[in-house]
Design a protein around this motif. Structure first.
Motif, PDB file in Angstrom:
ATOM      1  N   GLN A  82     -21.690 -29.388  -0.086  1.00 29.58           N
ATOM      2  CA  GLN A  82     -20.482 -28.642  -0.337  1.00 29.58           C
ATOM      3  C   GLN A  82     -20.790 -27.537  -1.336  1.00 29.58           C
ATOM      4  OE1 GLN A  82     -18.009 -30.087   1.429  1.00 29.58           O
ATOM      5  NE2 GLN A  82     -16.343 -28.650   1.001  1.00 29.58           N
ATOM      6  N   LEU A  83     -20.440 -26.285  -1.001  1.00 30.80           N
ATOM      7  CA  LEU A  83     -20.624 -25.167  -1.925  1.00 30.80           C
ATOM      8  C   LEU A  83     -19.395 -24.963  -2.796  1.00 30.80           C
ATOM      9  CD1 LEU A  83     -22.355 -22.531   0.406  1.00 30.80           C
ATOM     10  CD2 LEU A  83     -23.436 -24.077  -1.247  1.00 30.80           C
ATOM     11  N   SER A  84     -18.254 -25.205  -2.212  1.00 28.83           N
ATOM     12  CA  SER A  84     -16.982 -25.094  -2.921  1.00 28.83           C
ATOM     13  C   SER A  84     -15.961 -25.903  -2.145  1.00 28.83           C
ATOM     14  CB  SER A  84     -16.546 -23.623  -3.037  1.00 28.83           C
ATOM     15  OG  SER A  84     -16.236 -23.091  -1.758  1.00 28.83           O
ATOM     16  N   GLU A  85     -14.734 -25.833  -2.572  1.00 31.06           N
ATOM     17  CA  GLU A  85     -13.688 -26.596  -1.895  1.00 31.06           C
ATOM     18  C   GLU A  85     -13.534 -26.170  -0.438  1.00 31.06           C
ATOM     19  OE1 GLU A  85      -8.888 -27.514  -2.346  1.00 31.06           O
ATOM     20  OE2 GLU A  85      -9.966 -26.439  -3.924  1.00 31.06           O
ATOM     21  N   ARG A  86     -13.845 -24.915  -0.130  1.00 31.43           N
ATOM     22  CA  ARG A  86     -13.626 -24.386   1.218  1.00 31.43           C
ATOM     23  C   ARG A  86     -14.916 -24.024   1.956  1.00 31.43           C
ATOM     24  NH1 ARG A  86      -8.373 -22.470   2.381  1.00 31.43           N
ATOM     25  NH2 ARG A  86      -6.900 -22.762   0.658  1.00 31.43           N
ATOM     26  N   ASN A 142     -19.983 -22.931   6.801  1.00 35.59           N
ATOM     27  CA  ASN A 142     -18.634 -23.123   7.321  1.00 35.59           C
ATOM     28  C   ASN A 142     -17.628 -22.795   6.226  1.00 35.59           C
ATOM     29  OD1 ASN A 142     -19.197 -24.296  10.027  1.00 35.59           O
ATOM     30  ND2 ASN A 142     -20.214 -25.858   8.804  1.00 35.59           N
ATOM     31  N   HIS A 143     -16.685 -21.949   6.559  1.00 34.39           N
ATOM     32  CA  HIS A 143     -15.693 -21.484   5.587  1.00 34.39           C
ATOM     33  C   HIS A 143     -14.299 -21.811   6.097  1.00 34.39           C
ATOM     34  CE1 HIS A 143     -13.520 -17.840   3.584  1.00 34.39           C
ATOM     35  NE2 HIS A 143     -13.261 -18.976   2.973  1.00 34.39           N
ATOM     36  N   ARG A 144     -13.626 -22.731   5.460  1.00 32.62           N
ATOM     37  CA  ARG A 144     -12.241 -23.039   5.795  1.00 32.62           C
ATOM     38  C   ARG A 144     -11.358 -22.015   5.081  1.00 32.62           C
ATOM     39  NH1 ARG A 144      -9.421 -27.767   7.002  1.00 32.62           N
ATOM     40  NH2 ARG A 144     -11.291 -28.342   8.146  1.00 32.62           N
TER      41      ARG A 144
END
Length: 328
Positions: free
Chosen positions: A215-219, A246-248
């Motif tokens: 995980q790079l960040s929350e999204r 992947n970017h949410r």
């Protein structure tokens, strides 16, 4: 076609920018369309769920109405274009009938489009299977025996056997093994998925996939995926390397940025394709209707690595009783 690609790309960026700052509803459909889609979706979704549970109750236990059921029906329409090859359209219907209580560890599964029929690694990686590469007769009926092991603690294995539903009937045997490791105390995870299978009409095939990510960040999530595949029918070893982010964007939109390299042959290794891909996926309506826009830039060996644009436009509708938001 370059103007169409530019228009689509600008449309994606405009949608991303707008949706990043706006509070969204559950649907992009106008009210009149939603009034027609919802009853149809609910009716078919309930039919899929009830049908699978009735079959499960016949073969299984009295718990078939309470047990989680992963049966689904998916209808898709897509248009593929590649520079120099023209445009192709495809309509697909895929399904899976899951019968979880048929035994405690023995599961009866009916599904279309088994993994072995999904083409080469290049086709699987891009998600751009064309009409003549899809096997329309690939539905299978089989029994899977599952181990009750947590793949985070031990290897989790599955053994399956059954028939491909076409004439002449095509029996198969399949073995799958999975494992998931947490690498130290950090955020990195390593997952391994391995499969060996035999189909009477096609022979043996084997595939191993190793996926490391964090995980790079929350999204945002980073992944590196290495895959090696061999199929007796083609007698060719294939391998691929994928790096993706992947970017949410929000609860209804997501982007995937990928750099992909495809190669083949063990005795004379060579790279056959490099390409860049962006996939924008949008939940158009309440977790059941999705749209994909997938632009790609390919550098293929058979055209001297000259750059070639490709584009896929796809619309998918899922029929299940319980809605799940599957962005990728």
């Amino acid at each position: 076609m370059h103007k169409i690609l530019t228009f689509c790309w600008l449309g994606i960026m405009t949608t991303v920018a707008a949706s990043a700052y706006a509070e969204e509803a559950d649907s992009d459909l106008p009210a009149w369309a939603e009034e027609r889609v919802e009853p149809f979706r609910e009716s078919v979704g309930n039919w899929v769920d009830n049908t699978s549970r009735r079959i499960d109750g016949f073969f299984g236990t009295d718990d078939h109405m309470q047990t989680k059921n992963e049966s689904y029906l998916r209808f898709g329409q897509e248009i593929d274009w590649m520079e120099g090859d023209g445009t192709r359209g495809d309509t697909s219907l895929r399904y899976r009938i899951d019968l979880p209580t048929s035994e405690e560890r023995l599961r009866l599964v009916i599904e279309s489009d088994p993994e072995e029929s999904q083409g080469t690694l290049e086709e699987q990686g891009s998600g751009r299977l064309t009409n003549d590469q899809r096997d329309r007769r690939s539905s299978t009926l089989g029994l899977d025996w599952l181990e009750s092991r947590d793949k985070r603690e031990n290897w989790s294995n599955r053994v399956g056997a059954g028939i491909r539903l076409r004439l002449p009937l095509d029996p198969y045997v399949r073995f799958t093994s999975e494992r998931l490791w947490q690498l130290g105390e950090g955020p990195w995870q390593l997952e391994s998925n391995n499969r060996v299978s035999w189909f009477n009409n096609e022979g043996y095939s084997a595939r191993t996939r190793w996926d490391i990510g964090r995980q790079l960040s929350e999204r945002r999530h980073l992944r590196f995926i290495s895959t090696v595949q061999w199929r007796e029918e083609e007698d060719k070893l294939e391998y691929s390397e994928i790096a993706e982010i992947n970017h949410r964007i929000n609860r209804r939109s997501a982007l995937r940025y990928s750099a992909i390299a495809i190669g083949e042959s063990a005795s004379n290794p060579r790279m056959t394709n490099y390409y860049l891909q962006t996939r924008y996926r949008r939940d158009i309506h309440k977790g059941i209707l999705f749209a994909d826009v997938i632009p790609e830039l390919h550098f293929q060996r058979d055209v001297s690595y000259d750059p070639r644009w490709a584009m896929t436009l796809r619309l998918e509708m899922y029929f299940q009783r319980k809605i799940s938001r599957d962005y990728f």
